[in-house]
Motif scaffolding. Structure first.
Motif, short mmCIF file in Angstrom:
data_model
loop_
_atom_site.label_atom_id
_atom_site.label_comp_id
_atom_site.label_asym_id
_atom_site.label_seq_id
_atom_site.Cartn_x
_atom_site.Cartn_y
_atom_site.Cartn_z
N ASP A 63 0.84 -1.19 0.00
CA ASP A 63 0.00 0.00 0.00
C ASP A 63 0.88 1.25 0.00
O ASP A 63 2.10 1.19 0.18
N SER A 65 0.79 5.69 0.98
CA SER A 65 0.06 6.84 1.50
C SER A 65 -0.13 7.87 0.40
O SER A 65 0.78 8.17 -0.37
N ALA A 69 -5.09 9.51 2.94
CA ALA A 69 -5.50 8.11 2.94
C ALA A 69 -4.29 7.21 2.67
O ALA A 69 -3.22 7.67 2.27
N VAL A 71 -3.74 3.67 0.45
CA VAL A 71 -4.49 2.91 -0.54
C VAL A 71 -3.61 1.81 -1.14
O VAL A 71 -2.38 1.90 -1.11
N PRO A 72 -4.22 0.76 -1.70
CA PRO A 72 -3.43 -0.23 -2.43
C PRO A 72 -2.76 0.42 -3.64
O PRO A 72 -3.38 1.27 -4.32
N ALA A 73 -1.52 0.05 -3.92
CA ALA A 73 -0.80 0.58 -5.08
C ALA A 73 0.10 -0.51 -5.63
O ALA A 73 0.84 -1.15 -4.87
N GLU A 104 -5.12 -2.55 -8.97
CA GLU A 104 -5.09 -1.31 -8.20
C GLU A 104 -5.39 -0.10 -9.09
O GLU A 104 -5.17 -0.14 -10.31
N ARG A 301 -11.67 5.81 -9.63
CA ARG A 301 -11.36 5.21 -8.32
C ARG A 301 -10.18 5.93 -7.67
O ARG A 301 -10.20 6.19 -6.46
N ALA A 302 -9.15 6.23 -8.44
CA ALA A 302 -7.97 6.90 -7.87
C ALA A 302 -8.32 8.26 -7.31
O ALA A 302 -7.88 8.63 -6.21
N ASP A 305 -10.26 8.01 -4.09
CA ASP A 305 -9.53 7.40 -2.98
C ASP A 305 -8.79 8.42 -2.12
O ASP A 305 -8.56 8.18 -0.93
N ARG A 306 -8.34 9.52 -2.68
CA ARG A 306 -7.55 10.49 -1.93
C ARG A 306 -8.44 11.61 -1.39
O ARG A 306 -9.64 11.69 -1.69
#
Length: 405
Positions: A63, A65, A69, A71-73, A104, A301-302, A305-306
């Motif tokens: 994951d 930062s 947040a 997130v998976p990366a 991801e 989604r990206a 997510d932030r």
């Protein structure tokens, strides 16, 4: 592309995979049990010609930062092509397929050749500051009145005590990769033949007034003697501190090592606070280069997510030549840094236009949209949209990646 096939790797490919990548990078890579455990064949691709592996790439399951947040990366690494098969589209084929396959919403990497990855939609999103500190000139402050104490940890059991601090750093600074137990084990591995003449790694920790660890530093030393006397070298590998007292104390320690003349550190942030703690900042010997490159593989989604520094309501028109499904207009809305964001496709007119490359570059909050507008790579269609969206995408703490993966 002709003359080769691309397939998902198999567990049995591990040693050949490692040998190919090591050869491409011109260094020896030794297979071992820990490396085999970390190898995820289902997340690795190989290019094959006449049954022989000629190219590699893999995505690590970790994951990252991002602003507000974690997130998976997909952590992309081990991109290599056999020297006899260069300029045949092998790397392009591997990278293109990998980016279409990863589950991801973002992929990240450190680029050994930065000129390559912009062609595939990656944008340099964080910068690395390397220090080569002149310890005779830098003049660190006297912090003898600091609270807390410094001590060393043995390697056994250290990961369990350090892991929560890294997680807390992720909650504060974008660009920091998480580590599983296995990745901590690999990170703290200290084989004598990998030390390059340096001492074994020291694990220095700072404890607050309650005895809890709130900072750590990983470092080594190297004996050096000049005509004028001892001039040892200190190699700082990682420093994580959650409180100002821990940060000051750890830096004070490594900047004042006895018999030492130079300190090297390769993972400082652009806004690294140590600049405030020394009397001669020019003695830090700073050199800036790109570190983390970001590729957005799922725009909606990206962006959802932030978090965003200020409220925003903007329509972005994104182009993406490699992943056509990414292209289109998206409405991004958010009510501020603590509120969840929303990002959905829309037919409304665009306020800003940009490619997926610029989106990746600004994604971690370290580069302003205005930087790319100045060269025409971000286009403002609605007056004022650039300033509003630029403020939203920014973040108070600059991104920094503290390890090459």
């Amino acid at each position: 592309m002709t003359g080769f096939d691309i397939r998902t790797a198999k567990a049995a490919d591990y040693e050949e995979f490692l040998a190919l990548f090591g050869g491409a990078m011109m260094f020896e890579m030794q297979a071992d049990d820990l490396g085999r455990q970390l190898f995820e064949p289902e997340r690795a691709l190989v290019a094959v010609d006449s049954g022989e592996i000629i190219g590699t790439t893999r995505a690590l399951t970790r994951d990252l930062s991002v602003p507000g947040a974690v997130v998976p990366a997909a952590h992309v690494t081990a991109v290599g092509v056999r020297a006899t098969h260069r300029r045949r589209g092998v790397m392009a084929g591997l990278i293109s397929r990998q980016l279409r396959d990863v589950p991801e919403a973002i992929a990240v990497l450190w680029a050994s050749e930065p000129g390559i990855y912009g062609r595939f939609g990656y944008g340099a999103a964080a910068f690395d500051v390397s220090y080569e500190v002149d310890l005779h000139r830098v003049g660190p402050p006297d912090v003898r009145m600091r609270p807390g104490e410094l001590s060393e940890l043995p390697v056994d059991g250290a990961a369990k005590q350090l892991a929560p601090l890294l997680r807390s750093l992720q909650e504060r600074r974008p660009g920091v990769s998480g580590r599983s137990d296995l990745y901590w084990q690999k990170h703290l591995e200290d084989k004598p033949d990998h030390r390059d003449g340096k001492t074994a790694r020291r694990i220095l920790v700072h404890r607050d007034e309650t005895g809890s660890i709130d900072g750590y530093a990983l470092y080594r030393g190297k004996l050096n003697w000049e005509s004028s006397g001892p001039a040892n070298e200190v190699s700082l590998e990682e420093l994580v501190a959650l409180e100002p007292a821990a940060y000051r104390a750890l830096w004070q320690h490594v900047l004042t090592m006895d018999l030492s003349a130079k300190l090297g550190y390769g993972y400082a942030a652009l806004d690294e606070p140590v600049q405030q703690l020394v009397t001669t900042p020019t003695a830090l010997g700073r050199r800036v280069s790109e570190s983390l490159w970001v590729r957005v593989t799922d725009v909606a989604r990206a962006l959802a997510d932030r978090r965003y520094a200020v409220p925003v309501d903007v329509v972005l028109e994104v182009t993406d030549e490699l992943i056509p499904a990414n292209a289109g207009r998206y409405r991004l809305t958010a009510d501020g840094p603590t509120a969840p964001a929303r990002c959905e496709r829309t037919e409304d007119p665009a306020d800003l236009g940009l490619s997926v490359t610029e989106l990746g570059a600004v994604y971690l909050g370290g580069r302003p949209l205005a930087e790319f507008a100045a060269t025409g790579r971000v286009t403002e269609h609605t007056p004022g949209a650039l300033a509003t969206a630029g403020a939203a995408f920014g973040w108070p703490i600059l991104p920094a990646s503290i390890e090459i993966f």
